[in-house]
Design an enzyme around this catalytic site. Structure first.
Site, PDB file in Angstrom:
ATOM      1  CB  CYS A   1     -11.218  -6.359  59.408  1.00  0.00           C
ATOM      2  SG  CYS A   1     -12.346  -7.733  59.606  1.00  0.00           S
TER       3      CYS A   1
ATOM      4  CB  CYS B   1     -13.671  -7.464  56.564  1.00  0.00           C
ATOM      5  SG  CYS B   1     -13.760  -7.201  58.300  1.00  0.00           S
ATOM      6  CG  ASP B   2     -11.050  -5.809  54.032  1.00  0.00           C
ATOM      7  OD1 ASP B   2     -12.186  -5.828  53.532  1.00  0.00           O
ATOM      8  OD2 ASP B   2     -10.675  -4.930  54.818  1.00  0.00           O
TER       9      ASP B   2
END
Ligand code: NDP
Length: 311
Positions: free
Chosen positions: A135, A138-139
């Protein structure tokens, strides 16, 4: 002791919550188990700009909180927990939550969604969470001004590569064929971005690392067998998704990829009283709004089916 309910909803993405809103408003007093990722895939997205009604867009997690609030407002019993096995041959249906709690449900709405696929390399597993991620949204933040790689050639990979290019110093895009599967507009966006370097006909051989995490990735061009080591600290996997339907395999008709087959234009499965919605049964559209639409269908179908049983 087993608990009884008229309507059990498994999963808490847009499909699950929409089913919950409709089912609770229809007086079915549904119980929802949220599953391992409450709120579903949208909780790991940032801006949602294509859901009708949000003229300025909305953050994915915020939208899911709103949906949960709306479902609770009409009385849905929203619970943490994961359905771990089912028996759909019985009537009512038996669903086991966290291997311990047994629920007897007159109707079941499946809204378990899909999860990211992995390459399956031992080094990918070893460094998962320490530089390997599925992701970017997200990261990606953790790799600001660093060099990263992303594998995949679909719209997700293209979108995430573009997202990463805004944050990182360089993005290597590893594509197994000599073309992208992504839409024309996304293809153009990645191939014209000076921060994205394409590696065509290439496969990931190994993710390299040390105690601090990822230090590189070894790739191989399968046309000429030439290997290269890319000096990246982040490795993103964006090769598609798999429906979360394993626990239903023994009972429900599915296609070869595990998507539940529903009767055309409805949410009916091959088992009476079991309805499927969202990405668990949709490998084509996979949008929040289509998931919500099928969640609505599942609740309406369940309500009508339950009424027919009483007649
Ligand atoms: P896709 O299935 O479309 O693409 C997967 C990509 O990963 C393909 O390029 C595939 O290669 C590659 N791949 C698969 N397995 C491997 C492997 N083992 N090793 C290396 N590469 C691999 O998945 P997406 O998640 O990208 O998209 C899913 C759906 O969602 C699509 O319909 C897409 O259009 C849609 N979508 C739409 C967006 C938008 O409109 N904004 C954004 C994101 C997704 P190959 O091409 O060779 O098969």
């Amino acid at each position: 002791m087993a608990e009884h309910t008229k309507c059990l909803i498994i999963g808490s993405g847009p499909a699950g919550y929409t089913a919950a809103i409709y089912a609770s408003r229809a007086g079915l007093n549904p119980i929802m188990y949220q599953g391992p990722q409450p709120g579903g895939q949208l909780t790991i997205t940032n801006d949602v700009e294509n859901f009708p009604g949000y003229a300025d867009g909305i953050q994915g997690p915020e939208m899911m909180q709103d949906l949960e609030k709306q479902a609770r407002r009409f009385g849905t019993d929203v619970r943490y927990g994961m359905a771990t096995s089912v028996d759909f041959n019985s009537s009512p249906k038996k669903v086991f939550v966290d291997d311990t709690h047994e629920i007897h449900a007159e109707s079941v709405i499946i809204a378990t969604g899909a999860s990211a696929k992995w390459l399956g390399l031992p080094s990918e597993e070893k460094y998962n969470g320490r530089g390997v991620s599925a992701c970017a949204v997200c990261d990606g933040f953790f790799f600001r001004n660093q060099e990263v790689a992303i594998v995949g050639g679909g719209d997700t990979a293209a979108e995430e590569a573009t997202y990463l290019a805004n944050l990182c110093s360089k993005v290597h895009m590893i594509v197994r064929r000599d073309e992208l599967r992504a839409s024309q507009i996304m293809q153009k966006r990645v191939t014209s971005n000076p921060k994205i370097q394409m590696h065509w006909n290439s496969q990931t051989e190994e993710i390299l690392g040390d105690d601090n995490g990822v230090t590189g990735v070894r790739i191989k061009n399968h046309l000429n067998n030439i290997e290269a080591v890319l000096p990246v600290t982040g490795f993103f996997v964006a090769i598609g998704h798999k429906p979360n339907t394993d626990i239903f395999k023994e009972f429900l008709d599915m296609d070869e990829a595990g998507y539940i087959i529903t009767e055309k234009g409805t949410s009916y499965t091959n088992i009476q009283g079991v309805f499927a919605s969202g990405d668990a049964q949709d490998h084509i559209y996979r949008q929040a709004v289509t998931a919500a639409g099928t969640g609505c269908m599942a609740a309406l179908d369940a309500e009508r089916w339950l009424t027919e049983q009483e007649d």
